[in-house]
Design an enzyme around this catalytic site. Sequence first.
Site: not given
Length: 200
Positions: A90-91
């Site tokens: 996840v960014c």
Amino acid sequence: MSSNNTKRIRVDLADVQKCNRENDCGISVVVGDDLLGFDAFIKGPAGTPYEGGTFKVRINIPAEYPMQPPVATFKTEIWHPNISSVSGYVCLDTLGSKWVGCMNFRAVLLSLQNLLMNPEPADPQDAVVGGQAQRDLSMFRDTAEMWTHIFAGGRKFKESLKRHVKSMTDMGYNLNNVMEHLSAADWDIDMALETINMNT
């Protein structure tokens, strides 16, 4: 892990359960003996391509928590520009540079749920998904709905896309490969077959 860390983690976990029990906020956790690693579940928000889906996220807690953020990885396959369709990484800035020690697991999971409502294709973790979302938003939504239907139990999908998936899986191709190649090819089955054959 210190007793203070253990206490903080238990308080944070209880807070998630309370949020779900009292407000049905669409997040929950399943914890075993290891408090430094557990599974969380996020319901896809209404009005998004993820609606109706339930997404499993692995949460790993560093020894320095809460001064360092947890690491969140989607274990349910998802088509989202800010989540890798390959690794589930996840960014999200609140899990990085904008993390502050007063944040807790509920804030983390609600931030992830908010990310499903508000993707940022201009700053993608997954360039293929981000490119599709910027090029053709309708195609992106259809693709994300199909991934949600197949991998997360979502109810919305385009029948024509489902027929493409069935056509390729009937040929003996692995479902995950089929979804990856069809989605990257904007559901052009000939192009998907060409790329999947090049990579096998």
